[in-house]
Design a protein around this motif. Structure first.
Motif, short mmCIF file in Angstrom:
data_model
loop_
_atom_site.label_atom_id
_atom_site.label_comp_id
_atom_site.label_asym_id
_atom_site.label_seq_id
_atom_site.Cartn_x
_atom_site.Cartn_y
_atom_site.Cartn_z
N UNK A 87 0.82 -1.22 0.00
CA UNK A 87 0.00 0.00 0.00
C UNK A 87 0.85 1.26 0.00
N UNK A 88 1.82 1.37 0.91
CA UNK A 88 2.60 2.60 1.03
C UNK A 88 4.12 2.40 1.07
N UNK A 89 4.59 1.18 1.03
CA UNK A 89 6.03 0.95 1.15
C UNK A 89 6.71 1.11 -0.21
N UNK A 90 7.73 1.98 -0.29
CA UNK A 90 8.45 2.12 -1.56
C UNK A 90 9.23 0.84 -1.88
N UNK A 91 9.31 0.51 -3.15
CA UNK A 91 10.11 -0.64 -3.56
C UNK A 91 11.58 -0.32 -3.34
N UNK A 104 15.64 3.77 0.05
CA UNK A 104 16.24 4.65 1.05
C UNK A 104 15.45 5.96 1.24
N UNK A 105 14.49 6.24 0.37
CA UNK A 105 13.77 7.51 0.43
C UNK A 105 12.70 7.47 1.53
N UNK A 106 12.65 8.55 2.31
CA UNK A 106 11.67 8.66 3.37
C UNK A 106 10.84 9.92 3.14
N UNK A 121 17.29 12.49 -0.74
CA UNK A 121 17.19 11.13 -0.24
C UNK A 121 16.11 11.01 0.82
N UNK A 122 15.82 12.09 1.52
CA UNK A 122 14.82 12.04 2.57
C UNK A 122 15.35 11.50 3.87
#
Length: 126
Positions: free
Chosen positions: A35-39, A51-53, A121-122
């Protein structure tokens, strides 16, 4: 797989691809897992996203958009039709929930697209 230099990245195309929840770099691979987790990385081009937040930006954007849709609708329905309170309690929380669940992953995709286009990168600076 080579990454596109930050100077050559288009913010508009990254935002539109993020809105579609596809890779901001190539537009073919998926950006979010579940649903919301980046690959961790794009399956098509190999660009890394794990690594992006995005932190609080997607929920903030979602609340802003949903609030600007629901509140004017609620006020206009109340002024035009004067429905009973139970009608309001039946319609508006359900509409708010559906809009929130539909918009949250798209807003996260937009934020990740902007972050990618600008080379952010966040993460916390070390």
């Amino acid at each position: 797989m080579t990454s596109i230099p930050v100077e050559k990245r288009s913010t508009l195309s990254a935002v539109l691809r993020g809105l579609r929840q596809t890779c901001p770099a190539c537009g073919r691979g998926r950006l979010l897992h579940r649903y919301l987790k980046p690959v961790d990385h794009c399956t098509a081009c190999g660009e890394r996203y794990g690594h992006m937040r995005a932190d609080d930006a997607p929920p903030w954007m979602t609340i802003l958009i949903v609030g600007h849709i629901v509140v004017p609708l609620l006020l206009s329905v109340e002024q035009a039709y004067h429905p009973e309170a139970w009608v309001h309690f039946a319609i508006w929380p359900a509409l708010t929930l559906v809009l929130t669940l539909a918009l949250l992953p798209r807003c996260k995709g937009v934020v990740l697209g902007v972050m990618w286009a600008n080379g952010m990168s966040g993460g916390e600076p070390r």
